[in-house]
Write an enzyme that holds these catalytic residues in place. Structure first.
Site, PDB file in Angstrom:
ATOM      1  CG  ASN A 175      -1.539   1.351   1.523  1.00 17.85           C
ATOM      2  OD1 ASN A 175      -2.464   1.649   0.775  1.00 17.85           O
ATOM      3  ND2 ASN A 175      -1.043   1.977   2.267  1.00 17.85           N
ATOM      4  CD  GLU A 176      -1.074   6.019   0.779  1.00 21.93           C
ATOM      5  OE1 GLU A 176      -0.542   6.744   1.572  1.00 21.93           O
ATOM      6  OE2 GLU A 176      -2.186   6.427   0.446  1.00 21.93           O
ATOM      7  CD  GLU A 300      -5.928   4.481   1.537  1.00 21.18           C
ATOM      8  OE1 GLU A 300      -5.658   5.553   1.949  1.00 21.18           O
ATOM      9  OE2 GLU A 300      -5.190   3.614   1.644  1.00 21.18           O
ATOM     10  CD  GLN A 349      -9.433   3.852   6.954  1.00 19.52           C
ATOM     11  OE1 GLN A 349      -9.760   2.852   7.625  1.00 19.52           O
ATOM     12  NE2 GLN A 349      -8.227   4.189   6.535  1.00 19.52           N
TER      13      GLN A 349
END
Ligand code: AHR
Length: 511
Positions: A175-176, A300, A349
């Site tokens: 992630n990222e 996201e 989220q």
């Protein structure tokens, strides 16, 4: 402003089937999301089933979330899955070093997450640890979850109570990775991606859908260099990635609940700019992958407001108003209109963090305005997106978003916000049109004109409020909620639907 704003729909011009996964969600070990948003433990006084809150499960079931991403976020690249299996009392206490150095007791791990997904009827999506993990560790997690044969890992899963495999299809490789996931450059990440992916196998009926880490915002350079590295270095490794996952947060303007009319427009302009983000990344991807074998995921997205007073900064807790609902609606309409490229989108989220669907406190649970957008847009899932042209005037040129534009390397014109924006889809002979009146004070008459088809009558449902700051609280949980359905008849082949200022509408009928 003109009181009549038009959407022209071309039901005979299909774009593509809308992947139900566009309506996905994200649950990270962060702030009050997992503990106590999902997990309170079996001994809690809060009503639960094997440790999972009943109120949250009951609230989420009706919106049929297609997919849930877990355990991060930044948390994922520090997470070691073995910490979260086996008897709860023997699991190690770790530090959640990305989110306030909070204690992480690992009471909610792989089995508990799968139990939660099954309870709410959603598919699990795991983010693998690349930043501080190894290919072996990720490979073993996949085997533990998905192998049905004779191996130590499959036996261990059985001993931990799951006789049958979990069948987890979606796995992100980090992630990222350009940031909290390891501060890598795209070429280095492309090498690691290929290395990790080599050991992530298909098992029986569960074919791996591997998700590569994509760019933040409009960092075109990451997309270009990653795609280039995947295609050209050593040999063509493009088949290894099924999707590339970009992130885009539209940020804030004012605070979560206090903003001026100008700040309302500023935030919605930034939200609408997701169109430019999607278009930019998909163009670059098409250059390397003209057959579109690698789909785009928006992994996201959503609003990111200052943390609510009295809550810890690291918990990212924020309220959620009708303005945030408009952020969600505008984004969904963009995703639907790009159904030929976007395969999945997961808002950040699920509970108590960022643009949440639910807020919980002790034994109380409230649905946010954003939750109701998920509900309203349900008919689009699996339908075929058709052309929808917004012929309405511009209400904001994004002037207030100047700094944001500079940070995003975006031209200010990408922030032009129309009075009404929307999308349309057809399923089983029924048309569904959704739209947002983006103006904070002006109601509009939405005129829907169809070309090549006729919809004599339709059912209308709205999400509207009497104040642009309206939101739901534990004391007033239904201040912002869906209206009762209303029937409207077409006149002269056109449907007219009134839209209050700052509202969202769904219009549905047989063609
Ligand atoms: O959603 C909060 C954080 O935002 C995630 O952990 C990270 O991936 C992103 O920067």
């Amino acid at each position: 402003m003109n009181a009549v704003q038009r959407l022209t729909i071309l039901p005979n011009e299909p774009i593509a089937p809308i992947s139900p996964y566009l309506y996905g969600q994200f649950a990270e070990h962060l702030g009050e999301l997992v503990y106590p948003g999902i997990w309170v433990g079996p001994d809690s006084a809060i009503p639960n089933t094997n440790g999972i809150r009943n109120d949250v499960v009951e609230a989420l079931k009706p919106i049929h979330l297609p997919v849930l991403r877990w355990p991060g976020g930044c948390f994922a690249d520090g997470y070691h899955w073995r910490d979260g299996i086996g008897p709860s009392t023997q699991r190690p206490m770790r530090i959640n070093y990305w989110w306030g150095m909070a204690p992480e007791p690992n009471h909610f791990g792989t089995h508990e997450f799968i139990a939660f997904c099954r309870a709410i009827g959603t598919e699990p999506y795991f983010t693998g640890n690349v930043g501080s993990g190894t290919p072996k560790e990720l490979s073993e997690w996949v085997e533990y979850c998905n192998f049905d044969g004779n191996s130590n890992l499959a036996e261990e899963r059985r001993a931990n109570g799951a006789d049958k495999p979990f069948g987890v299809k979606f796995w992100a490789v980090g992630n990222e990775s350009w940031g909290c996931g390891g501060s890598m450059d795209p070429e280095y990440y492309a090498s690691l991606f290929s290395q990790f992916r080599t050991f992530m196998f298909d098992y029986a009926d569960t074919k791996m859908h591997a998700i590569a880490c994509g760019a933040p915002d409009c960092n075109w350079e990451w997309t270009r260099r990653f795609m280039d590295a995947l295609k050209h270095r050593f040999w063509n490794r493009q088949h290894m990635a099924q999707s590339l996952a970009a992130h885009y947060y539209c940020g804030t303007a004012g605070t979560a609940t206090e903003y001026t009319e100008a700040q309302w427009l500023e935030l919605l302009s930034k939200a609408a700019a997701i169109e430019g983000i999607v278009t930019g990344h998909r163009q670059i991807m098409d250059g390397y992958d003209p057959e579109r074998k690698i789909s785009l995921i928006i992994d996201e997205w959503g609003a990111w407001h200052p943390v609510e007073a009295g809550k810890p900064n690291s918990g990212l807790y924020q309220q959620n108003t009708i303005r945030d609902a408009c952020v969600a609606a505008l984004s969904f309409d963009v995703f639907n209109n790009h159904a030929d490229k976007i395969f999945m989108a997961n808002m950040a989220q699920l509970i108590n963090v960022l643009q949440a669907l639910l807020l919980v406190q002790e034994d109380r649970c409230v649905k946010t305005p954003t939750y109701h957008v998920w509900d309203l847009y349900q008919p689009h899932k699996g339908a075929t997106a058709v052309r929808c042209i917004a012929e309405s005037e511009t209400v904001s040129d994004g002037g207030a978003a100047k700094e944001f534009c500079q940070r995003m390397y975006l031209d200010k014109s990408s922030f032009a916000l129309r009075a009404v924006q929307g999308s349309a889809s057809v399923k089983d002979g029924r048309l569904c049109v959704t739209a947002c009146n983006t103006h904070p004070t002006q109601p509009v008459e939405l005129e829907i004109e169809l070309f090549g088809a006729h919809m004599p009558q339709a059912e209308v449902v709205r999400l509207a409020a009497d104040d642009i700051h309206a939101h739901n609280t534990f004391d007033q949980p239904d201040r912002v909620t869906l209206s009762a359905p209303e029937q409207v008849e077409a006149k002269g082949g056109r449907l007219r639907v009134s839209m209050p200022a700052g509202s969202i509408v769904r219009v549905q009928g047989a063609l």
